[in-house]
Scaffold this motif. Sequence first.
Motif, PDB file in Angstrom:
ATOM      1  N   TYR A  56       0.838  -1.077  -0.119  1.00 50.57           N
ATOM      2  CA  TYR A  56      -0.149  -0.047   0.113  1.00 50.57           C
ATOM      3  C   TYR A  56       0.836   1.332  -0.022  1.00 50.57           C
ATOM      4  O   TYR A  56       0.670   2.041  -0.653  1.00 50.57           O
ATOM      5  CB  TYR A  56      -1.027  -0.046   1.181  1.00 50.57           C
ATOM      6  CG  TYR A  56      -1.796   1.373   1.376  1.00 50.57           C
ATOM      7  CD1 TYR A  56      -2.720   1.505   0.440  1.00 50.57           C
ATOM      8  CD2 TYR A  56      -1.501   2.017   2.403  1.00 50.57           C
ATOM      9  CE1 TYR A  56      -3.267   2.823   0.666  1.00 50.57           C
ATOM     10  CE2 TYR A  56      -2.146   3.362   2.508  1.00 50.57           C
ATOM     11  CZ  TYR A  56      -3.064   3.631   1.743  1.00 50.57           C
ATOM     12  OH  TYR A  56      -3.944   4.768   1.961  1.00 50.57           O
ATOM     13  N   LEU A  57       1.931   1.260   0.734  1.00 47.87           N
ATOM     14  CA  LEU A  57       2.738   2.370   0.935  1.00 47.87           C
ATOM     15  C   LEU A  57       3.506   2.747  -0.353  1.00 47.87           C
ATOM     16  O   LEU A  57       3.557   3.724  -0.869  1.00 47.87           O
ATOM     17  CB  LEU A  57       3.874   2.267   1.963  1.00 47.87           C
ATOM     18  CG  LEU A  57       3.416   2.314   3.342  1.00 47.87           C
ATOM     19  CD1 LEU A  57       4.302   1.935   4.140  1.00 47.87           C
ATOM     20  CD2 LEU A  57       2.795   3.893   3.861  1.00 47.87           C
ATOM     21  N   ALA A  58       3.801   1.520  -1.027  1.00 48.44           N
ATOM     22  CA  ALA A  58       4.503   1.534  -2.313  1.00 48.44           C
ATOM     23  C   ALA A  58       3.573   2.098  -3.426  1.00 48.44           C
ATOM     24  O   ALA A  58       3.905   2.949  -4.247  1.00 48.44           O
ATOM     25  CB  ALA A  58       4.957   0.155  -2.831  1.00 48.44           C
ATOM     26  N   TRP A  59       2.294   1.764  -3.442  1.00 50.30           N
ATOM     27  CA  TRP A  59       1.283   2.365  -4.441  1.00 50.30           C
ATOM     28  C   TRP A  59       1.058   3.927  -4.075  1.00 50.30           C
ATOM     29  O   TRP A  59       0.937   4.574  -4.956  1.00 50.30           O
ATOM     30  CB  TRP A  59      -0.204   1.531  -4.100  1.00 50.30           C
ATOM     31  CG  TRP A  59      -1.069   2.126  -5.090  1.00 50.30           C
ATOM     32  CD1 TRP A  59      -1.320   1.958  -6.194  1.00 50.30           C
ATOM     33  CD2 TRP A  59      -2.487   3.026  -4.733  1.00 50.30           C
ATOM     34  NE1 TRP A  59      -2.280   2.624  -6.891  1.00 50.30           N
ATOM     35  CE2 TRP A  59      -2.941   3.435  -5.802  1.00 50.30           C
ATOM     36  CE3 TRP A  59      -2.507   3.524  -3.486  1.00 50.30           C
ATOM     37  CZ2 TRP A  59      -4.047   4.124  -5.744  1.00 50.30           C
ATOM     38  CZ3 TRP A  59      -3.545   4.573  -3.451  1.00 50.30           C
ATOM     39  CH2 TRP A  59      -4.386   4.956  -4.497  1.00 50.30           C
ATOM     40  N   LEU A  60       1.059   4.268  -2.848  1.00 50.01           N
ATOM     41  CA  LEU A  60       1.002   5.682  -2.463  1.00 50.01           C
ATOM     42  C   LEU A  60       2.125   6.403  -3.032  1.00 50.01           C
ATOM     43  O   LEU A  60       1.970   7.591  -3.600  1.00 50.01           O
ATOM     44  CB  LEU A  60       0.785   5.828  -0.907  1.00 50.01           C
ATOM     45  CG  LEU A  60      -0.521   5.597  -0.483  1.00 50.01           C
ATOM     46  CD1 LEU A  60      -0.213   5.816   1.280  1.00 50.01           C
ATOM     47  CD2 LEU A  60      -1.718   6.410  -0.811  1.00 50.01           C
ATOM     48  N   ARG A  61       3.379   5.867  -3.047  1.00 49.05           N
ATOM     49  CA  ARG A  61       4.628   6.525  -3.515  1.00 49.05           C
ATOM     50  C   ARG A  61       4.333   6.948  -5.069  1.00 49.05           C
ATOM     51  O   ARG A  61       4.648   7.922  -5.512  1.00 49.05           O
ATOM     52  CB  ARG A  61       5.820   5.889  -3.171  1.00 49.05           C
ATOM     53  CG  ARG A  61       6.253   5.935  -1.758  1.00 49.05           C
ATOM     54  CD  ARG A  61       6.829   7.376  -1.174  1.00 49.05           C
ATOM     55  NE  ARG A  61       8.009   7.504  -1.667  1.00 49.05           N
ATOM     56  CZ  ARG A  61       8.861   8.487  -1.597  1.00 49.05           C
ATOM     57  NH1 ARG A  61       8.334   9.764  -0.732  1.00 49.05           N
ATOM     58  NH2 ARG A  61      10.099   8.541  -1.845  1.00 49.05           N
ATOM     59  N   ILE A  62       3.872   5.612  -5.652  1.00 51.95           N
ATOM     60  CA  ILE A  62       3.904   5.640  -6.992  1.00 51.95           C
ATOM     61  C   ILE A  62       3.043   6.619  -7.494  1.00 51.95           C
ATOM     62  O   ILE A  62       3.031   7.374  -8.621  1.00 51.95           O
ATOM     63  CB  ILE A  62       3.817   3.964  -7.665  1.00 51.95           C
ATOM     64  CG1 ILE A  62       5.015   3.238  -7.250  1.00 51.95           C
ATOM     65  CG2 ILE A  62       3.419   4.311  -9.233  1.00 51.95           C
ATOM     66  CD1 ILE A  62       4.705   1.891  -7.432  1.00 51.95           C
ATOM     67  N   SER A  63       1.634   6.493  -6.878  1.00 49.52           N
ATOM     68  CA  SER A  63       0.791   7.296  -7.434  1.00 49.52           C
ATOM     69  C   SER A  63       0.771   8.735  -6.846  1.00 49.52           C
ATOM     70  O   SER A  63      -0.098   9.610  -7.296  1.00 49.52           O
ATOM     71  CB  SER A  63      -0.699   6.640  -6.775  1.00 49.52           C
ATOM     72  OG  SER A  63      -0.644   6.709  -5.513  1.00 49.52           O
ATOM     73  N   GLY A  64       1.416   9.330  -6.042  1.00 48.92           N
ATOM     74  CA  GLY A  64       1.983  10.771  -5.564  1.00 48.92           C
ATOM     75  C   GLY A  64       1.029  10.968  -4.443  1.00 48.92           C
ATOM     76  O   GLY A  64       1.328  12.110  -3.833  1.00 48.92           O
ATOM     77  N   GLY A  65       0.464   9.732  -3.627  1.00 51.83           N
ATOM     78  CA  GLY A  65      -0.149  10.164  -2.412  1.00 51.83           C
ATOM     79  C   GLY A  65       0.627  10.277  -1.201  1.00 51.83           C
ATOM     80  O   GLY A  65       0.293  10.592  -0.322  1.00 51.83           O
ATOM     81  N   TRP A  66       1.946   9.958  -1.274  1.00 52.72           N
ATOM     82  CA  TRP A  66       2.932  10.058  -0.185  1.00 52.72           C
ATOM     83  C   TRP A  66       4.229  10.869  -0.748  1.00 52.72           C
ATOM     84  O   TRP A  66       4.931  10.044  -1.524  1.00 52.72           O
ATOM     85  CB  TRP A  66       3.050   8.707   0.370  1.00 52.72           C
ATOM     86  CG  TRP A  66       3.793   8.671   1.832  1.00 52.72           C
ATOM     87  CD1 TRP A  66       3.968   9.726   2.770  1.00 52.72           C
ATOM     88  CD2 TRP A  66       4.621   7.609   2.328  1.00 52.72           C
ATOM     89  NE1 TRP A  66       4.560   9.300   3.672  1.00 52.72           N
ATOM     90  CE2 TRP A  66       5.277   8.040   3.568  1.00 52.72           C
ATOM     91  CE3 TRP A  66       5.056   6.398   1.654  1.00 52.72           C
ATOM     92  CZ2 TRP A  66       6.134   7.392   4.466  1.00 52.72           C
ATOM     93  CZ3 TRP A  66       5.904   5.634   2.541  1.00 52.72           C
ATOM     94  CH2 TRP A  66       6.374   6.103   3.859  1.00 52.72           C
TER      95      TRP A  66
END
Length: 234
Positions: A56-66
Motif C-alpha cells: 500500500y505504501l509503495a502504491w501511494l509513493r507511485i501514485s503521488g499520495g505520499w
Amino acid sequence: SWGLPNGNSSWAADAIGPVTTLGIVHRSFSEWNSGWYFFKYPLGYPFLLFLVATPYLAWLRISGGWHSPTSKYPYGFDDPESALLMISMTGRLLSVVFALGTVALTYAIGNRLLGRWPARIAAFCMATAYPIIYYAHTTNLDIGYLFWLLLALYAAIVAAESQRAMPWATLGIAAAMAVSSKEQGFAFLLPLPLIAVAKHARREGVAAVWSRGSLTMAAAAVITALLANNVLYN
C-alpha cells in the motif's frame, strides 16, 4: 471503543499504531549503527506490520499520495487520515491471519498427540476464547506472539519424529520470531529443542545433538534473530 463496554480503558492502548510503526522503521534504518532501539518491545512485530503495509505504501509513493515523508503531521501523506486508516487495517488483517493460524495450530497439535476429537475441542476452545477474539481485532503483538510460540511447539513435535530439514528450520524460525516479538517467550521455548532431540537421542546417542536437524534449527534461529532485530544494520 473497539466494540467493548470499556471505553478507552483497554489493552488496545498498547497496540502498535501506524505512526509508531513508520517511526520505528525510520529510526531503525535512517542511520547505520545508531544504537537506537524501541523502548517497549523487540522489533520483530513492528517490522512485520511495516512489511504487510509495504504494498500500500509503495502504491501511494507511485501514485503521488505520499511524498517527502516527514516525522510531523501530515507525515508527507496527501490524505493522512485515509492513509493511516489503511495502514491500521493491514495490521489488523495480519492479526486475523495470526488468530486463524493459532486455531489451526491448536488443532494440528491436538490431532498429532491425542486424535481428531480432542483436537476439535481444543481448537473450538481456542477460537472462542475471549482474549483470542479480542486481539484478533487489534494491532497488539500478543496474537502474533502466541502464533509463533505454538508454531515452535508444533515444529518441535514434528521434528522429534523426523530428520527432514523443514520442521527443524521452522522450529528455529518460529522460536526466533517469538522472542523477537516479546522476549518473555524464551522460558516457553527452552525445552522445545530437548523435545525435538530426545527421541533421536535414544537411537543415536549424543550425536543427535549435533545432527543435521539440530544444526539447521540453530542456523535458522540465528539468521532469523539477526534479521528480525536489525542486528546487521544497527
